[in-house]
Design a protein around this motif. Structure first.
Motif, PDB file in Angstrom:
ATOM      1  N   GLY A  28       2.524   3.664 -10.643  1.00  0.00           N
ATOM      2  CA  GLY A  28       3.527   2.629 -10.409  1.00  0.00           C
ATOM      3  C   GLY A  28       3.372   1.934  -9.085  1.00  0.00           C
ATOM      4  O   GLY A  28       2.561   2.327  -8.235  1.00  0.00           O
ATOM      5  N   ASP A  29       4.165   0.889  -8.873  1.00  0.00           N
ATOM      6  CA  ASP A  29       4.084   0.104  -7.641  1.00  0.00           C
ATOM      7  C   ASP A  29       4.837   0.730  -6.480  1.00  0.00           C
ATOM      8  O   ASP A  29       4.742   0.240  -5.349  1.00  0.00           O
ATOM      9  CB  ASP A  29       4.634  -1.308  -7.887  1.00  0.00           C
ATOM     10  N   ASP A  30       5.607   1.784  -6.734  1.00  0.00           N
ATOM     11  CA  ASP A  30       6.378   2.415  -5.659  1.00  0.00           C
ATOM     12  C   ASP A  30       5.613   3.588  -5.028  1.00  0.00           C
ATOM     13  O   ASP A  30       6.215   4.484  -4.445  1.00  0.00           O
ATOM     14  CB  ASP A  30       7.743   2.885  -6.149  1.00  0.00           C
ATOM     15  N   VAL A  31       4.288   3.559  -5.157  1.00  0.00           N
ATOM     16  CA  VAL A  31       3.471   4.583  -4.516  1.00  0.00           C
ATOM     17  C   VAL A  31       2.679   3.954  -3.381  1.00  0.00           C
ATOM     18  O   VAL A  31       2.476   2.737  -3.331  1.00  0.00           O
ATOM     19  CB  VAL A  31       2.512   5.269  -5.513  1.00  0.00           C
ATOM     20  N   GLU A  32       2.252   4.805  -2.471  1.00  0.00           N
ATOM     21  CA  GLU A  32       1.386   4.396  -1.368  1.00  0.00           C
ATOM     22  C   GLU A  32       0.105   5.221  -1.471  1.00  0.00           C
ATOM     23  O   GLU A  32       0.160   6.446  -1.574  1.00  0.00           O
ATOM     24  CB  GLU A  32       2.070   4.659  -0.020  1.00  0.00           C
ATOM     25  N   ILE A  33      -1.032   4.536  -1.457  1.00  0.00           N
ATOM     26  CA  ILE A  33      -2.328   5.209  -1.544  1.00  0.00           C
ATOM     27  C   ILE A  33      -3.077   4.988  -0.246  1.00  0.00           C
ATOM     28  O   ILE A  33      -3.373   3.841   0.123  1.00  0.00           O
ATOM     29  CB  ILE A  33      -3.152   4.694  -2.736  1.00  0.00           C
ATOM     30  N   LEU A  34      -3.349   6.069   0.464  1.00  0.00           N
ATOM     31  CA  LEU A  34      -4.094   6.002   1.717  1.00  0.00           C
ATOM     32  C   LEU A  34      -5.491   6.556   1.471  1.00  0.00           C
ATOM     33  O   LEU A  34      -5.666   7.761   1.284  1.00  0.00           O
ATOM     34  CB  LEU A  34      -3.393   6.817   2.806  1.00  0.00           C
ATOM     35  N   ILE A  35      -6.466   5.666   1.444  1.00  0.00           N
ATOM     36  CA  ILE A  35      -7.858   6.088   1.300  1.00  0.00           C
ATOM     37  C   ILE A  35      -8.391   6.378   2.701  1.00  0.00           C
ATOM     38  O   ILE A  35      -8.548   5.467   3.516  1.00  0.00           O
ATOM     39  CB  ILE A  35      -8.711   5.003   0.622  1.00  0.00           C
ATOM     40  N   VAL A  36      -8.644   7.643   2.985  1.00  0.00           N
ATOM     41  CA  VAL A  36      -9.099   8.036   4.318  1.00  0.00           C
ATOM     42  C   VAL A  36     -10.607   8.255   4.268  1.00  0.00           C
ATOM     43  O   VAL A  36     -11.086   9.283   3.766  1.00  0.00           O
ATOM     44  CB  VAL A  36      -8.387   9.314   4.805  1.00  0.00           C
ATOM     45  N   ASP A  37     -11.346   7.285   4.762  1.00  0.00           N
ATOM     46  CA  ASP A  37     -12.802   7.385   4.837  1.00  0.00           C
ATOM     47  C   ASP A  37     -13.157   8.226   6.053  1.00  0.00           C
ATOM     48  O   ASP A  37     -13.039   7.779   7.189  1.00  0.00           O
ATOM     49  CB  ASP A  37     -13.405   5.979   4.937  1.00  0.00           C
ATOM     50  N   ASP A  38     -13.620   9.441   5.798  1.00  0.00           N
ATOM     51  CA  ASP A  38     -13.873  10.406   6.866  1.00  0.00           C
ATOM     52  C   ASP A  38     -15.314  10.305   7.380  1.00  0.00           C
ATOM     53  O   ASP A  38     -16.095  11.246   7.281  1.00  0.00           O
ATOM     54  CB  ASP A  38     -13.581  11.818   6.363  1.00  0.00           C
TER      55      ASP A  38
END
Length: 339
Positions: A28-38
Motif C-alpha cells: 500500500g501507499d502508507d508504507v515507507e521503504i528505505l533501501i539501504v545500499d551498504d
C-alpha cells in the motif's frame, strides 16, 4: 505518519532486490521503504536503488553508506524510519501479498490508538534449496491468535520454535527508546534484533499467516553450515553481546525469562557444535572461553544453560563425547530441517 517502515539492507543485491521491493510496494501507499545500499561496488545496486526512489518518491528512499555490514544497514534504516512500525526485509527475501493484507489491516488499526501494540508476529516460510522442501514456522501453539496478549499468556515454545527477524514487526519508538544498536561488520546480528528488545515488549499480537519468505541452504549464505564454521568468531561475538545485553535471571515475567534462557542456550549450543566440528586445540580453547564468559556473567544462568538438554549432549567430554554430540546435532538437523 506512515504505518510501517521497511528497511531493506542491500549489498550487491541487483540480481534479486526488485522482487523484494515489489512485494513491499504491494502493501500500500502508507508504507515507507528505505533501501539501504551498504557500500555495494560489484553490481548495479546503487543505481537500482536510486531508480526505485525516482519511480516512487512518495514511498521509497535510497540511502547510500560506506560498507558496515548488515547490522550497520539496519541501524541506518532505524535512524531514518518515520513510520509507527519497523520491519527489516533482506533484499533476497520477500513478503507474501495475501498475508500482508491481513497484517496491514491490523497495523492500520493501531494508527488510531494511543497505546498501539508493541510487537506484531506472523509466520515465516523457508525453502531448502538443495532438498526442494518448504517449512512453515507457525506459533499458534504458543500465542493466542488474533488478539492482543502479554507475556503471561504465552505458551511453551517447541524445540525449534524461535522468533526470528523474519517473524517480527516492532513498534519503532520501542526500538529507539531502548537505543537498540547492532554491531558493525558482523553476521548473525538478527539474533540481537529479536532478543534484546523483548524485555521492553509489553503487548503482542499474532496472526497465523505466512508473511515472510526466504531461501536457506544456498552456497555462501550466512546460515550455510560451512560458512558458519568459517565465521565462528562472529557467532561468538554475537553470543557475548547477548549475554551482556539482558540480565535474564532478573526478568520478572516467568515465560519471558524462560524463553530468553532457552534462546541463549540455543546460541551457546551453536557455538559449541561448530567449534567441535572444527576440532582444533584453539577451537576447544574458544569453547571453554565462551562458557567461562557466561559463568563469569551469571553463575545461576550458566548452571541452567549448561544443564539444558541441548548443551548436555553437545558438550560431552572426550573424543567419543564429541562425536556423539555431533551425531545428535545432525539427527536434530534432519528432523527440524534447519541449516
Amino acid at each position: 505518519m506512515k504505518t510501517i517502515t521497511f528497511a531493506v539492507p542491500c549489498y550487491n543485491s541487483a540480481e534479486y532486490m526488485d522482487k523484494c521491493i515489489e512485494s513491499l510496494l504491494a502493501c500500500g501507499d502508507d508504507v515507507e521503504i528505505l533501501i539501504v545500499d551498504d557500500g555495494s561496488t560489484k553490481d548495479a545496486t546503487p543505481e537500482k536503488a536510486d531508480e526505485w526512489a525516482r519511480r516512487r518518491p512518495d514511498v521509497i528512499r535510497a540511502i547510500h553508506q560506506e560498507n558496515g555490514g548488515h547490522g550497520a544497514a539496519v541501524n541506518t534504516g532505524l535512524a531514518h524510519a518515520s513510520a509507527r512500525y519497523f520491519k527489516v526485509v533482506d533484499s533476497d527475501d520477500w513478503l507474501d501479498a495475501d498475508a500482508m493484507g491481513q497484517v496491514m489491516r491490523y497495523l492500520r488499526r493501531q494508527m488510531e490508538l494511543k497505546d498501539p501494540t508493541d510487537l506484531v508476529i506472523a509466520n515465516y516460510v523457508y525453502e531448502k534449496v538443495y532438498e526442494n522442501t518448504r517449512t512453515v514456522m507457525r506459533y499458534k501453539n504458543v500465542f493466542p491468535v488474533e488478539q492482543e496478549f502479554t507475556w503471561d499468556e504465552v505458551g511453551a515454545f517447541g524445540p525449534s520454535q524461535y522468533l526470528l527477524m523474519h517473524s517480527v514487526i516492532y513498534r519503532t519508538e520501542l526500538l529507539r527508546d531502548m537505543a537498540l544498536e547492532l554491531p558493525r561488520h558482523c553476521f548473525y546480528v538478527d539474533n540481537i534484533f529479536v532478543y534484546e528488545p523483548l524485555p521492553h515488549v509489553r503487548t503482542m499480537y499474532y496472526l497465523d499467516v505466512d508473511m515472510y519468505r526466504y531461501f536457506i541452504g544456498r552456497e555462501g549464505q550466512s546460515v550455510n553450515e560451512s560458512v558458519m564454521m568459517g565465521r565462528i568468531d562472529q557467532q561468538l561475538r554475537i553470543t557475548r553481546i547477548m549475554i551482556d545485553a539482558v540480565d535474564v535471571m532478573a526478568i520478572e515475567q516467568k515465560r519471558l525469562r524462560h524463553y530468553l534462557e532457552n534462546y541463549l542456550a540455543m546460541m551457546m549450543c551453536i557455538c559449541s557444535v561448530f567449534l567441535r566440528m572444527r576440532n582444533t586445540p584453539e577451537d576447544e580453547r574458544k569453547r571453554e572461553e565462551i562458557w567461562a564468559y557466561l559463568k563469569d556473567a551469571d553463575v545461576a544462568l550458566y548452571r541452567r544453560i549448561r544443564t539444558n538438554v541441548l548443551n548436555l549432549s553437545t558438550n560431552i567430554p572426550t573424543e567419543v563425547g564429541r562425536r556423539a554430540g555431533l551425531g545428535g546435532y545432525h539427527i536434530a538437523q534432519k528432523i527440524f530441517k534447519f541449516n
